[in-house]
Scaffold this motif. Sequence first.
Motif, short mmCIF file in Angstrom:
data_model
loop_
_atom_site.label_atom_id
_atom_site.label_comp_id
_atom_site.label_asym_id
_atom_site.label_seq_id
_atom_site.Cartn_x
_atom_site.Cartn_y
_atom_site.Cartn_z
N GLY A 110 64.17 55.74 33.74
CA GLY A 110 63.40 54.63 33.20
C GLY A 110 63.35 54.60 31.69
O GLY A 110 64.06 55.33 31.01
N PRO A 111 62.46 53.75 31.16
CA PRO A 111 62.43 53.51 29.72
C PRO A 111 61.72 54.57 28.89
O PRO A 111 61.81 54.56 27.67
CB PRO A 111 61.67 52.18 29.61
N ALA A 112 61.01 55.50 29.54
CA ALA A 112 60.25 56.52 28.80
C ALA A 112 60.49 57.88 29.41
O ALA A 112 60.73 58.02 30.61
CB ALA A 112 58.76 56.20 28.85
N PHE A 113 60.40 58.91 28.57
CA PHE A 113 60.49 60.28 29.08
C PHE A 113 59.21 60.64 29.83
O PHE A 113 59.24 60.95 31.02
CB PHE A 113 60.73 61.26 27.94
N CYS A 114 58.07 60.59 29.16
CA CYS A 114 56.80 60.90 29.83
C CYS A 114 55.63 60.48 28.95
O CYS A 114 55.57 60.86 27.78
CB CYS A 114 56.71 62.39 30.15
N ALA A 115 54.71 59.74 29.54
CA ALA A 115 53.52 59.28 28.82
C ALA A 115 52.34 60.21 29.07
O ALA A 115 51.19 59.79 28.96
CB ALA A 115 53.19 57.86 29.23
N GLY A 116 52.60 61.47 29.43
CA GLY A 116 51.53 62.45 29.62
C GLY A 116 50.89 62.34 30.98
O GLY A 116 51.55 62.07 31.97
N GLY A 117 49.58 62.54 31.02
CA GLY A 117 48.85 62.43 32.27
C GLY A 117 48.54 60.97 32.58
O GLY A 117 48.25 60.19 31.68
N ASP A 118 48.59 60.62 33.84
CA ASP A 118 48.32 59.24 34.26
C ASP A 118 46.81 59.06 34.36
O ASP A 118 46.23 59.12 35.45
CB ASP A 118 49.01 58.93 35.58
N VAL A 119 46.16 58.85 33.23
CA VAL A 119 44.69 58.75 33.20
C VAL A 119 44.20 57.53 33.97
O VAL A 119 43.11 57.56 34.53
CB VAL A 119 44.14 58.75 31.75
N VAL A 120 45.00 56.48 34.05
CA VAL A 120 44.61 55.29 34.81
C VAL A 120 44.54 55.64 36.30
O VAL A 120 43.55 55.35 36.98
CB VAL A 120 45.59 54.12 34.55
N ALA A 121 45.58 56.28 36.82
CA ALA A 121 45.59 56.65 38.25
C ALA A 121 44.50 57.67 38.56
O ALA A 121 43.85 57.58 39.59
CB ALA A 121 46.96 57.21 38.63
N MET A 122 44.30 58.62 37.66
CA MET A 122 43.27 59.63 37.90
C MET A 122 41.88 59.01 37.89
O MET A 122 41.04 59.34 38.72
CB MET A 122 43.38 60.75 36.86
N SER A 123 41.64 58.09 36.98
CA SER A 123 40.35 57.42 36.91
C SER A 123 40.12 56.55 38.14
O SER A 123 39.03 56.56 38.73
CB SER A 123 40.28 56.58 35.64
N ALA A 124 41.14 55.80 38.54
CA ALA A 124 41.02 54.90 39.69
C ALA A 124 40.84 55.65 41.00
O ALA A 124 40.27 55.10 41.95
CB ALA A 124 42.24 53.99 39.76
N SER A 125 41.30 56.89 41.05
CA SER A 125 41.22 57.65 42.30
C SER A 125 39.81 58.13 42.61
O SER A 125 39.52 58.50 43.75
CB SER A 125 42.15 58.86 42.24
N GLY A 126 38.95 58.14 41.61
CA GLY A 126 37.60 58.66 41.83
C GLY A 126 37.59 60.17 41.99
O GLY A 126 36.66 60.74 42.57
N ALA A 127 38.61 60.83 41.49
CA ALA A 127 38.74 62.29 41.63
C ALA A 127 37.59 63.00 40.92
O ALA A 127 37.09 62.53 39.90
CB ALA A 127 40.07 62.75 41.06
N SER A 128 37.23 64.12 41.47
CA SER A 128 36.18 64.94 40.87
C SER A 128 36.74 65.71 39.67
O SER A 128 37.96 65.83 39.51
CB SER A 128 35.63 65.93 41.89
N GLY A 129 35.85 66.23 38.86
CA GLY A 129 36.26 67.06 37.74
C GLY A 129 37.06 68.26 38.21
O GLY A 129 38.02 68.67 37.55
N ALA A 130 36.68 68.81 39.36
CA ALA A 130 37.40 69.96 39.91
C ALA A 130 38.83 69.59 40.27
O ALA A 130 39.75 70.39 40.05
CB ALA A 130 36.67 70.51 41.14
N GLU A 131 39.04 68.39 40.79
CA GLU A 131 40.40 67.95 41.14
C GLU A 131 41.25 67.75 39.89
O GLU A 131 42.43 68.09 39.88
CB GLU A 131 40.34 66.65 41.95
#
Length: 190
Positions: A57-78
């Motif tokens: 694709g067009p990018a190597f890596c944009a780091g952590g997917d903070v959008v997906a992590m936020s949308a998942s409702g994951a706990s701090g432990a996850e």
Amino acid sequence: MSDGILLSVDGGLARVTFDRPASLNAMDFPMARRWRDVAHRVTADPSVGAVILDANGPAFCAGGDVVAMSASGASGAEVTETAEAIHDGIRTFAEAPLPMVAAVQGAVAGGGLGLMLTADYVVAAEDARFVSRYANIGLTPDLGVSTLLPAAIGQRRALQLLLQDRMLTAAEAAEWGLVAEVVASTDLAA
């Protein structure tokens, strides 16, 4: 299913390819676990003599997917467990006696810098851009950035990149010692 990372081994060469192009190859929870598992598999394989780290694709890596992590409702432990999985993969590759070459294009942002710096030698396409973005989202550097970036370019330049949220072109990244070589975008795969 690749869980965001493809792995192939051929003739002693392992190719580890980030494969979430629609998300700029940002790490989500499954990709983080896959990174750790691929690192252990590759470094334990006696047939592997070298590793190429690249991305689709067009990018190597944009780091952590903070959008997906936020949308998942994951706990701090996850989230912590995910970061630990990524760090385990970085440490596993970094401590292995296998030479690793990263081939990067487009955006290398946030934790993508740390993943890139896991490699011993970095080749960047002329269109590559390097930026931390940590200051923009109020986070401290993660995914190896806090140690690997100063080791690569020195503490003062690392602070410039992190605190000023400065973007480096591929040519500037080569001048700073962040990458070893800049090539035409059409030549990166070679």
